[in-house]
Design a protein around this motif. Structure first.
Motif, PDB file in Angstrom:
ATOM      1  N   ASP A 291       0.994  -1.073  -0.030  1.00  0.00           N
ATOM      2  CA  ASP A 291       0.073  -0.054  -0.186  1.00  0.00           C
ATOM      3  C   ASP A 291       0.964   1.413  -0.050  1.00  0.00           C
ATOM      4  OD1 ASP A 291      -2.388  -1.465   0.151  1.00  0.00           O
ATOM      5  OD2 ASP A 291      -2.350  -1.461   2.201  1.00  0.00           O
TER       6      ASP A 291
ATOM      7  N   GLU B 295       7.125  -0.288  10.795  1.00  0.00           N
ATOM      8  CA  GLU B 295       7.124  -1.925  10.758  1.00  0.00           C
ATOM      9  C   GLU B 295       7.680  -2.338  12.255  1.00  0.00           C
ATOM     10  OE1 GLU B 295       5.197  -4.334   9.322  1.00  0.00           O
ATOM     11  OE2 GLU B 295       6.097  -5.531  11.073  1.00  0.00           O
TER      12      GLU B 295
ATOM     13  N   GLN C  76       7.846   0.324  17.147  1.00  0.00           N
ATOM     14  CA  GLN C  76       6.641   0.122  17.510  1.00  0.00           C
ATOM     15  C   GLN C  76       5.841   1.559  17.336  1.00  0.00           C
ATOM     16  OE1 GLN C  76       3.337  -0.314  18.441  1.00  0.00           O
ATOM     17  NE2 GLN C  76       3.922  -1.978  19.873  1.00  0.00           N
TER      18      GLN C  76
ATOM     19  N   ASP D 257      -3.410  -0.597   8.480  1.00  0.00           N
ATOM     20  CA  ASP D 257      -3.693  -1.963   7.947  1.00  0.00           C
ATOM     21  C   ASP D 257      -3.557  -2.876   8.890  1.00  0.00           C
ATOM     22  OD1 ASP D 257      -4.891  -3.928   6.526  1.00  0.00           O
ATOM     23  OD2 ASP D 257      -3.151  -3.793   5.005  1.00  0.00           O
TER      24      ASP D 257
HETATM   25  C1  LIG Z   1      -1.469  -6.705   7.199  1.00  0.00           C
HETATM   26  S1  LIG Z   1      -0.002  -6.241   7.374  1.00  0.00           S
HETATM   27  C2  LIG Z   1      -0.083  -4.603   6.461  1.00  0.00           C
HETATM   28  C3  LIG Z   1       0.019  -5.046   5.161  1.00  0.00           C
HETATM   29  C4  LIG Z   1       0.463  -3.644   4.334  1.00  0.00           C
HETATM   30  N1  LIG Z   1      -0.716  -2.797   4.175  1.00  0.00           N
HETATM   31  C5  LIG Z   1       0.875  -3.969   2.744  1.00  0.00           C
HETATM   32  O1  LIG Z   1       0.291  -3.344   1.937  1.00  0.00           O
HETATM   33  O2  LIG Z   1       1.728  -4.896   2.552  1.00  0.00           O
HETATM   34  C6  LIG Z   1       0.087  -5.567   8.984  1.00  0.00           C
HETATM   35  C7  LIG Z   1       1.473  -5.127   9.591  1.00  0.00           C
HETATM   36  O3  LIG Z   1       1.744  -4.344  10.470  1.00  0.00           O
HETATM   37  C8  LIG Z   1       2.740  -4.530  11.353  1.00  0.00           C
HETATM   38  N2  LIG Z   1       2.261  -3.836  12.663  1.00  0.00           N
HETATM   39  C9  LIG Z   1       0.992  -4.167  13.247  1.00  0.00           C
HETATM   40  N3  LIG Z   1       0.853  -3.325  14.468  1.00  0.00           N
HETATM   41  C10 LIG Z   1       2.025  -2.327  14.621  1.00  0.00           C
HETATM   42  C11 LIG Z   1       2.460  -1.755  15.488  1.00  0.00           C
HETATM   43  N4  LIG Z   1       1.684  -1.132  16.425  1.00  0.00           N
HETATM   44  N5  LIG Z   1       3.595  -0.891  15.263  1.00  0.00           N
HETATM   45  C12 LIG Z   1       4.121  -1.346  14.096  1.00  0.00           C
HETATM   46  N6  LIG Z   1       4.077  -2.294  13.020  1.00  0.00           N
HETATM   47  C13 LIG Z   1       2.678  -2.928  13.398  1.00  0.00           C
HETATM   48  C14 LIG Z   1       2.636  -5.854  11.466  1.00  0.00           C
HETATM   49  O4  LIG Z   1       3.907  -6.473  12.099  1.00  0.00           O
HETATM   50  C15 LIG Z   1       2.410  -6.356  10.240  1.00  0.00           C
HETATM   51  O5  LIG Z   1       3.669  -6.441   9.498  1.00  0.00           O
END
Ligand SMILES: C[S@@+](CC[C@H](N)C(=O)[O-])C[C@H]1O[C@@H](n2cnc3c(N)ncnc32)[C@H](O)[C@@H]1O
Length: 259
Positions: A110, A125, A159, A179
């Motif tokens: 995205d 990430e 984070q 996402d």
């Molecule tokens: C569903 S994937 C996102 C896909 C992305 N939109 C794409 O187009 O490839 C969700 C990602 O968000 C990361 N994530 C979730 N919560 C997070 C946070 N609080 N801080 C940083 N990364 C986070 C997860 O580790 C995962 O790799």
């Protein structure tokens, strides 16, 4: 289930990237059986690409990220430009190229899409595993297409709940894009191999709800949340509007109008 990963170093392959420095380095492929998955450099189109591999349904499956080939590049060349749902959700129809924080960068698809529509992107990430694959793909993309990926496409490993809270007012983005992972409705083979491998690397995102209030406090114009169509609103918060896409929904939380 706890997963354990290794870095497989073959003769002449680059060293383990710094984000993976904590992983054991294995030089004998027989030892890889002791791990749930492994990273290695594989040559793709004459370039060493950081790749993650694991056994899925009894077969070794692998993936690497690439913003210059395949689906991402295809969407850039043949996609609907600013008529796409993601562009509408981010308000791009106003001939506006906002700066965006993608706080759940994942595979960066995205973010790459939004960059190719002209937006300045900061990607966050938290998983060092996924971030290492992203970093590798960004370096290659910056070389292949410096205009698009050489600047305004920056990755931060960490984070988001913490990093977004620490932004100064000048650092606040126009838009925060979210996402988080959401469990697939059916666990059949229809769930793509790549997504299953990512799931192995990062698991679920149980704190996803917490992201929304922090994003709303730190974005200037809007927060955009991508959800599967069947998923409830993040943090049970009703958005200002929703844009339905194929299998997905963009929930848009408007904070300030775009002129
Ligand atoms: C569903 S994937 C996102 C896909 C992305 N939109 C794409 O187009 O490839 C969700 C990602 O968000 C990361 N994530 C979730 N919560 C997070 C946070 N609080 N801080 C940083 N990364 C986070 C997860 O580790 C995962 O790799």
């Amino acid at each position: 289930m706890t997963q354990s990963f290794a870095f497989y170093s073959s003769p002449d392959s680059p060293n383990s990237p710094s984000l993976l420095s904590e992983l054991p380095t294995v030089t004998d492929s027989v030892e890889l059986d002791n791990y749930s998955g492994f990273f290695s450099y594989q040559i793709v189109h004459e370039d060493p690409c950081l790749t993650f591999s694991a056994m899925l349904d009894g077969k070794l499956s692998s993936f690497h990220l690439d913003f210059t080939q395949g689906k991402v590049a295809y969407r850039r060349q043949h996609g609907g430009g600013r008529k796409q749902h993601i562009a509408k959700a981010c308000g791009l129809k106003h001939n506006w190229t906002p700066n965006i924080i993608d706080a759940t960068a994942g595979l960066g698809r995205d973010a790459a899409e939004l960059r190719s529509l002209g937006c300045s992107m900061r990607l966050i990430e938290r998983s060092p595993f996924v971030a290492s694959l992203l970093e590798d793909a960004i370096n290659r993309a910056a070389e292949a297409n410096p205009e698009l990926f050489g600047s305004n496409f920056e990755l931060f490993q960490g984070q988001s709940l913490e990093l977004i809270r620490r932004l100064s007012q000048e650092q606040q983005p126009d838009i925060i894009y979210l996402d988080p992972m959401f469990p697939p409705r059916n666990k059949s083979a229809a769930v793509k191999k790549e997504m299953r491998l990512v799931k192995l690397l990062v698991g679920n995102d149980p704190d996803a709800d917490e992201l929304l209030p922090i994003a709303l406090d730190n974005a200037k114009y809007r927060v955009v949340v991508k959800r599967p169509s069947y998923a409830p609103y993040l943090n049970e918060m009703k958005p200002s509007m929703s844009i339905e896409s194929k299998g997905n929904r963009f929930d848009v939380y408007v904070l300030k109008g775009i002129n």
